[in-house]
Scaffold this motif. Sequence first.
Motif, PDB file in Angstrom:
ATOM      1  N   VAL A 130       0.843  -1.199   0.000  1.00  0.00           N
ATOM      2  CA  VAL A 130       0.000   0.000   0.000  1.00  0.00           C
ATOM      3  C   VAL A 130       0.878   1.249   0.000  1.00  0.00           C
ATOM      4  O   VAL A 130       0.601   2.207  -0.716  1.00  0.00           O
ATOM      5  CB  VAL A 130      -0.961   0.009   1.205  1.00  0.00           C
ATOM      6  CG1 VAL A 130      -1.769   1.297   1.261  1.00  0.00           C
ATOM      7  CG2 VAL A 130      -1.882  -1.206   1.140  1.00  0.00           C
ATOM      8  N   VAL A 131       1.939   1.225   0.800  1.00  0.00           N
ATOM      9  CA  VAL A 131       2.893   2.338   0.821  1.00  0.00           C
ATOM     10  C   VAL A 131       4.301   1.803   0.617  1.00  0.00           C
ATOM     11  O   VAL A 131       4.555   0.606   0.776  1.00  0.00           O
ATOM     12  CB  VAL A 131       2.839   3.163   2.139  1.00  0.00           C
ATOM     13  CG1 VAL A 131       1.476   3.792   2.335  1.00  0.00           C
ATOM     14  CG2 VAL A 131       3.236   2.312   3.339  1.00  0.00           C
ATOM     15  N   LYS A 132       5.205   2.711   0.260  1.00  0.00           N
ATOM     16  CA  LYS A 132       6.623   2.377   0.116  1.00  0.00           C
ATOM     17  C   LYS A 132       7.430   3.487   0.769  1.00  0.00           C
ATOM     18  O   LYS A 132       6.929   4.593   0.982  1.00  0.00           O
ATOM     19  CB  LYS A 132       7.002   2.229  -1.357  1.00  0.00           C
ATOM     20  CG  LYS A 132       6.768   3.497  -2.175  1.00  0.00           C
ATOM     21  CD  LYS A 132       7.055   3.276  -3.624  1.00  0.00           C
ATOM     22  CE  LYS A 132       6.731   4.562  -4.408  1.00  0.00           C
ATOM     23  NZ  LYS A 132       6.934   4.392  -5.827  1.00  0.00           N
ATOM     24  N   ARG A 133       8.684   3.172   1.089  1.00  0.00           N
ATOM     25  CA  ARG A 133       9.596   4.138   1.690  1.00  0.00           C
ATOM     26  C   ARG A 133      10.516   4.692   0.617  1.00  0.00           C
ATOM     27  O   ARG A 133      10.863   3.988  -0.322  1.00  0.00           O
ATOM     28  CB  ARG A 133      10.476   3.473   2.733  1.00  0.00           C
ATOM     29  CG  ARG A 133       9.764   2.946   3.916  1.00  0.00           C
ATOM     30  CD  ARG A 133      10.681   2.091   4.739  1.00  0.00           C
ATOM     31  NE  ARG A 133      11.822   2.875   5.215  1.00  0.00           N
ATOM     32  CZ  ARG A 133      12.289   2.836   6.441  1.00  0.00           C
ATOM     33  NH1 ARG A 133      11.740   2.014   7.309  1.00  0.00           N
ATOM     34  NH2 ARG A 133      13.298   3.559   6.808  1.00  0.00           N
ATOM     35  N   THR A 134      10.961   5.929   0.834  1.00  0.00           N
ATOM     36  CA  THR A 134      11.899   6.513  -0.113  1.00  0.00           C
ATOM     37  C   THR A 134      13.278   5.900   0.021  1.00  0.00           C
ATOM     38  O   THR A 134      14.017   5.840  -0.934  1.00  0.00           O
ATOM     39  CB  THR A 134      12.000   8.033   0.078  1.00  0.00           C
ATOM     40  OG1 THR A 134      12.348   8.313   1.437  1.00  0.00           O
ATOM     41  CG2 THR A 134      10.692   8.717  -0.294  1.00  0.00           C
ATOM     42  N   ASP A 135      13.654   5.475   1.227  1.00  0.00           N
ATOM     43  CA  ASP A 135      14.942   4.833   1.473  1.00  0.00           C
ATOM     44  C   ASP A 135      14.897   4.156   2.833  1.00  0.00           C
ATOM     45  O   ASP A 135      13.856   4.105   3.466  1.00  0.00           O
ATOM     46  CB  ASP A 135      16.092   5.836   1.394  1.00  0.00           C
ATOM     47  CG  ASP A 135      15.922   7.006   2.352  1.00  0.00           C
ATOM     48  OD1 ASP A 135      15.436   6.794   3.488  1.00  0.00           O
ATOM     49  OD2 ASP A 135      16.293   8.128   1.992  1.00  0.00           O
ATOM     50  N   ASP A 136      16.037   3.649   3.295  1.00  0.00           N
ATOM     51  CA  ASP A 136      16.062   2.937   4.572  1.00  0.00           C
ATOM     52  C   ASP A 136      16.541   3.786   5.738  1.00  0.00           C
ATOM     53  O   ASP A 136      16.787   3.274   6.821  1.00  0.00           O
ATOM     54  CB  ASP A 136      16.941   1.690   4.456  1.00  0.00           C
ATOM     55  CG  ASP A 136      16.308   0.632   3.573  1.00  0.00           C
ATOM     56  OD1 ASP A 136      17.055  -0.127   2.971  1.00  0.00           O
ATOM     57  OD2 ASP A 136      15.073   0.571   3.513  1.00  0.00           O
TER      58      ASP A 136
END
Length: 95
Positions: free
Chosen positions: A58-64
């Motif tokens: 549903v969502v994703k992160r731009t980085d870790d």
Amino acid sequence: MEGILWYLLASSRGGATRVRILRALDRRPQNANQLATELDLDYTTIRHHLDVLMENNVVKRTDDDYAAVYLFTEQVRSNWDTVSEIFDVVAPEEP
């Protein structure tokens, strides 16, 4: 994806919180700390719900990194009519 959205946002425990998170992200991409502040929820609660949303695409992160910003996946954007319908059912916005 439609069934997953209905389950995550309308049928499961925590659905109303996830709707609040998605509404906040719809206004602007944010990191977990910003969401916790805006929604007046504990950071760990926000992270738990974001993890559930990420596991279900549903969502994703731009980085870790710590300040990673959360965005909607393309799959959710292509099913935005369903998300909007769920918003209206679960927690209609105040006029």
